[in-house]
Write an enzyme that holds these catalytic residues in place. Sequence first.
Site, PDB file in Angstrom:
ATOM      1  CE  LYS A   1      -2.270  -1.241   3.739  1.00  0.00           C
ATOM      2  NZ  LYS A   1      -2.002  -2.680   3.877  1.00  0.00           N
ATOM      3  CB  THR A   2       3.517   2.444   2.269  1.00  0.00           C
ATOM      4  OG1 THR A   2       2.715   2.344   3.449  1.00  0.00           O
ATOM      5  CG2 THR A   2       4.413   3.668   2.382  1.00  0.00           C
TER       6      THR A   2
ATOM      7  CD  GLU B   1      -0.232   3.660   3.050  1.00  0.00           C
ATOM      8  OE1 GLU B   1      -0.466   2.741   3.859  1.00  0.00           O
ATOM      9  OE2 GLU B   1       0.839   4.288   3.032  1.00  0.00           O
TER      10      GLU B   1
END
Length: 469
Positions: free
Chosen positions: A115-116, A160
């Site tokens: 995600k990051t 996110e």
Amino acid sequence: MEDEARIHLIGIGGIGMSGIANLLLDLGYEVSGSDIKESDIVTDLQQKGAKVSIGHQASNIEGADEVVLSSAIPEDNPELVKAKKEGLPILKRAEMVGKLMSKQQGISISGTHGKTTTTAMAATVLEKNSLDSTILVGGKLDLISGSNAKLGTGDYFITEADESDGSLLFMDPKIGVVTNIEADHLDYYESCSEIIDTFSKFLNSLPSDGVGIVSLDDNEIRDMVDRVDTDLITYGLNNKAEIMAKDIELQEFGSKSVIYRYQDRLGELKLNVPGKHNLSNALAVIGIGLHIGLEFSKIAEALKDFTGVKRRFEKLGKYRGAVLVDDYAHHPTELEATLAAANNMDFERIIAVFQPHRYTRTKFLLEEFSLAFGDADEVIITDIYASGEEPIPGVKAEKIAELINQRVFQKAKFIAELDKVYDYLKDRIGAGDLVLTLGAGDVWKVGDRLASNRVETIVNSPEELTMEV
């Protein structure tokens, strides 16, 4: 939210909560908060105007109009108890993100892993193309002055979406990305099927003019797509998808490939971050860029400039010729992907130093952890970083090392304390070695001390109650 409201964030020092605080301050809100310890993040927020208290106590919320809490905050937190007693509006982190997102078109990036990095890649593409988006990312990004948040005036809000407690469903994006789905956070979910249901609901909640962007390389996503009514853009490395990478050439700290959309050759893609997993992340970002009308050449040019996020295969330096790299990987699949990328590099020996994160994750994924280190030549396992959890009887980090050694004799060592890990490594590593610290806790301090060649001892962090993993 009233324009002059004071908003109090419990666990303000966490990477996600601090990003929200930064945006609220930039919007002109009065911001207060609390955390269990001083940190660079807390200091930066204080310098920006936030009133931050160290320690959690009921008096900290006096004068607050709304309260926002990290997913790691327990029900008996004195500030939360006081806020409920006073009838204050209490929002989960994702609910506040949803509110902030409401004035722009949301792009929410979800998935068990990646995600990051995917969010940071997408932010890079939008920024490099002068779209002035609002950015909220779970890591520090050089592109936005080393911050984790930036308030923009453009059309898009990119962030996110955290599945750890199901709160991604509080967001209302127009574009939703799912990078992959695996068993994790089994302290919250009863089964992997429940996790899949959450991601399915996330995609089905997108508006009629929205789009989901999903990886067909993921088994669970492939099985899920028939249950999704939203329009989808698919991507993949190994399975036929709308957006694909072919002629892949992995390099030490990057890759080259040719990108296709259906049968149409879009062009070459050069990345300066390593591994197939990062190439997969880039395909998701290409999907975002194409959907919002960017030319592939402009997307590829921006992605070439992306060099990563803090604690994502971050090069810390060298010690006696050994290369020191730190990575946030804390799930077995993340460990495998990171070590596979390292194995593609020209090192004689890969030494993995892994700090398990949370007792619950260690309990549920013990066997998977023991299988994740095939690409490491030597493995050091440290004590579990609890992240606010109480110890679970019988759940011990030593067991991971024991299971590894049942397969490969004396490959793994259990060294509980980070100081002792430093002592073990400092006279045993040299040119040709890659030392890779792995975990979502404070294992990075080992590599940092080696890179700085400092002699002082490592101070173990207080357990980070605000860790959002």
